[in-house]
Write a protein that holds these residues in place. Structure first.
Motif, short mmCIF file in Angstrom:
data_model
loop_
_atom_site.label_atom_id
_atom_site.label_comp_id
_atom_site.label_asym_id
_atom_site.label_seq_id
_atom_site.Cartn_x
_atom_site.Cartn_y
_atom_site.Cartn_z
N VAL A 1 -26.07 16.52 28.61
CA VAL A 1 -25.08 15.49 28.23
C VAL A 1 -24.56 14.78 29.46
CG1 VAL A 1 -22.76 15.17 27.27
CG2 VAL A 1 -24.42 16.57 26.04
N LYS A 2 -24.29 15.55 30.52
CA LYS A 2 -23.82 14.94 31.77
C LYS A 2 -24.89 14.02 32.36
CE LYS A 2 -20.66 18.66 33.03
NZ LYS A 2 -20.42 19.79 33.93
N GLU A 3 -26.14 14.50 32.38
CA GLU A 3 -27.24 13.68 32.91
C GLU A 3 -27.43 12.42 32.07
OE1 GLU A 3 -30.75 16.10 33.18
OE2 GLU A 3 -29.88 17.41 34.71
N ARG A 4 -27.30 12.55 30.76
CA ARG A 4 -27.44 11.39 29.88
C ARG A 4 -26.36 10.35 30.20
NH1 ARG A 4 -25.53 12.19 24.07
NH2 ARG A 4 -23.63 11.71 25.16
N GLU A 5 -25.17 10.79 30.46
CA GLU A 5 -24.08 9.87 30.79
C GLU A 5 -24.36 9.15 32.11
OE1 GLU A 5 -20.80 7.73 29.94
OE2 GLU A 5 -21.82 9.15 28.62
N VAL A 6 -24.87 9.90 33.09
CA VAL A 6 -25.20 9.29 34.38
C VAL A 6 -26.31 8.25 34.19
CG1 VAL A 6 -26.26 9.77 36.63
CG2 VAL A 6 -24.43 11.24 35.78
N VAL A 7 -27.34 8.63 33.43
CA VAL A 7 -28.45 7.70 33.19
C VAL A 7 -27.97 6.47 32.42
CG1 VAL A 7 -30.64 7.44 31.94
CG2 VAL A 7 -30.25 9.46 33.35
N ARG A 8 -27.09 6.65 31.45
CA ARG A 8 -26.56 5.52 30.67
C ARG A 8 -25.79 4.57 31.58
NH1 ARG A 8 -22.07 3.91 28.40
NH2 ARG A 8 -20.91 5.78 28.96
N ILE A 9 -24.98 5.10 32.46
CA ILE A 9 -24.22 4.25 33.39
C ILE A 9 -25.18 3.53 34.33
CG2 ILE A 9 -22.60 4.33 35.34
CD1 ILE A 9 -21.15 6.60 33.83
N ASP A 10 -26.18 4.27 34.82
CA ASP A 10 -27.21 3.65 35.69
C ASP A 10 -27.93 2.53 34.96
OD1 ASP A 10 -27.22 4.54 38.24
OD2 ASP A 10 -28.96 5.88 38.00
N LEU A 11 -28.30 2.77 33.74
CA LEU A 11 -29.03 1.78 32.95
C LEU A 11 -28.16 0.54 32.72
CD1 LEU A 11 -31.59 1.08 31.37
CD2 LEU A 11 -30.52 2.14 29.38
N ASN A 12 -26.93 0.76 32.37
CA ASN A 12 -26.03 -0.38 32.16
C ASN A 12 -25.88 -1.19 33.45
OD1 ASN A 12 -25.59 0.08 29.46
ND2 ASN A 12 -23.72 1.26 29.78
N THR A 13 -25.73 -0.49 34.54
CA THR A 13 -25.60 -1.18 35.83
C THR A 13 -26.88 -1.93 36.15
OG1 THR A 13 -24.10 0.55 36.59
CG2 THR A 13 -25.06 -0.85 38.27
N SER A 14 -28.02 -1.28 35.96
CA SER A 14 -29.32 -1.92 36.23
C SER A 14 -29.54 -3.11 35.31
CB SER A 14 -30.46 -0.93 36.03
OG SER A 14 -30.39 0.09 37.00
N ASP A 15 -29.22 -2.90 34.04
CA ASP A 15 -29.37 -4.00 33.08
C ASP A 15 -28.53 -5.21 33.50
OD1 ASP A 15 -31.16 -2.68 31.52
OD2 ASP A 15 -29.79 -2.23 29.87
N ASN A 16 -27.31 -4.94 33.88
CA ASN A 16 -26.43 -6.04 34.29
C ASN A 16 -26.99 -6.76 35.52
OD1 ASN A 16 -24.63 -5.67 32.21
ND2 ASN A 16 -23.26 -4.36 33.40
N ARG A 17 -27.48 -5.99 36.49
CA ARG A 17 -28.05 -6.62 37.68
C ARG A 17 -29.31 -7.40 37.32
NH1 ARG A 17 -27.48 -1.59 41.52
NH2 ARG A 17 -29.01 -0.92 40.04
N TRP A 18 -30.15 -6.86 36.47
CA TRP A 18 -31.37 -7.53 36.06
C TRP A 18 -31.05 -8.83 35.33
CZ3 TRP A 18 -33.73 -8.75 31.34
CH2 TRP A 18 -35.08 -9.14 31.45
N PHE A 19 -30.06 -8.73 34.38
CA PHE A 19 -29.68 -9.94 33.66
C PHE A 19 -29.07 -10.99 34.60
CE2 PHE A 19 -29.60 -7.25 29.71
CZ PHE A 19 -30.56 -7.97 29.02
N GLU A 20 -28.31 -10.53 35.56
CA GLU A 20 -27.75 -11.48 36.54
C GLU A 20 -28.86 -12.11 37.36
OE1 GLU A 20 -24.82 -9.45 38.90
OE2 GLU A 20 -23.53 -9.10 37.16
N HIS A 21 -29.82 -11.29 37.77
CA HIS A 21 -30.96 -11.80 38.53
C HIS A 21 -31.74 -12.80 37.69
CE1 HIS A 21 -34.41 -11.93 41.19
NE2 HIS A 21 -35.20 -11.58 40.15
N MET A 22 -32.03 -12.47 36.44
CA MET A 22 -32.78 -13.37 35.56
C MET A 22 -32.00 -14.67 35.32
SD MET A 22 -35.67 -12.17 35.04
CE MET A 22 -36.24 -13.30 33.83
N ARG A 23 -30.72 -14.55 35.18
CA ARG A 23 -29.90 -15.74 34.99
C ARG A 23 -29.99 -16.64 36.20
NH1 ARG A 23 -24.06 -14.49 35.22
NH2 ARG A 23 -24.47 -14.94 37.36
N ASP A 24 -29.90 -16.02 37.37
CA ASP A 24 -30.01 -16.81 38.61
C ASP A 24 -31.38 -17.47 38.71
OD1 ASP A 24 -27.45 -16.10 39.30
OD2 ASP A 24 -28.06 -14.51 40.71
#
Length: 127
Positions: free
Chosen positions: A93-116
């Protein structure tokens, strides 16, 4: 003479009565002895049966104790496995939470990059 004869006859009758009494008493004692022997044999048979039953019950008790010990050991192993699984679940459960936060952060960076990138492409087409 007649009196002596009567006394002798009386003495003989007493002896015969005593002898009959002894015979009857002897027969009674023999009967009691036979009954006592039969009771003793029945008691010995009952004792042997009780001994066999006791031995069987002792063996069953020993077996029951072994079964209880085995089940107790199995239960302890099961409880340890449950504890281990609960620990692994908490870790997952702890690892899943870390991965979820990582994914959200990565997704946001990817979307920002794609937007740019899209903005640059669009801007280049407009120019």
């Amino acid at each position: 003479l007649s009196a002596t004869l009567e006394q002798e006859e009386e003495s003989l009758r007493r002896e015969q009565a005593d002898k009959a009494e002894y015979t009857t008493t002897g027969a009674g004692v023999a009967t009691q002895l036979q009954e006592t022997r039969e009771l003793l044999e029945a008691a010995e048979t009952s004792n042997r049966q009780l001994t066999k039953s006791r031995d069987l019950l002792v063996a069953q008790l020993r077996n029951s104790k072994e079964v209880v010990a085995r089940i107790t050991a199995d239960n302890l192993m099961f409880l340890n496995k449950i504890k281990h699984c609960e620990t692994k679940l908490e870790q997952a459960v702890k690892e899943r939470e870390v991965v979820r936060i990582d994914l959200n952060t990565s997704d946001n960076r990817w979307f920002e990059h794609m937007r740019d990138e899209l903005q640059k492409v669009t801007q280049s087409h407009l120019d």
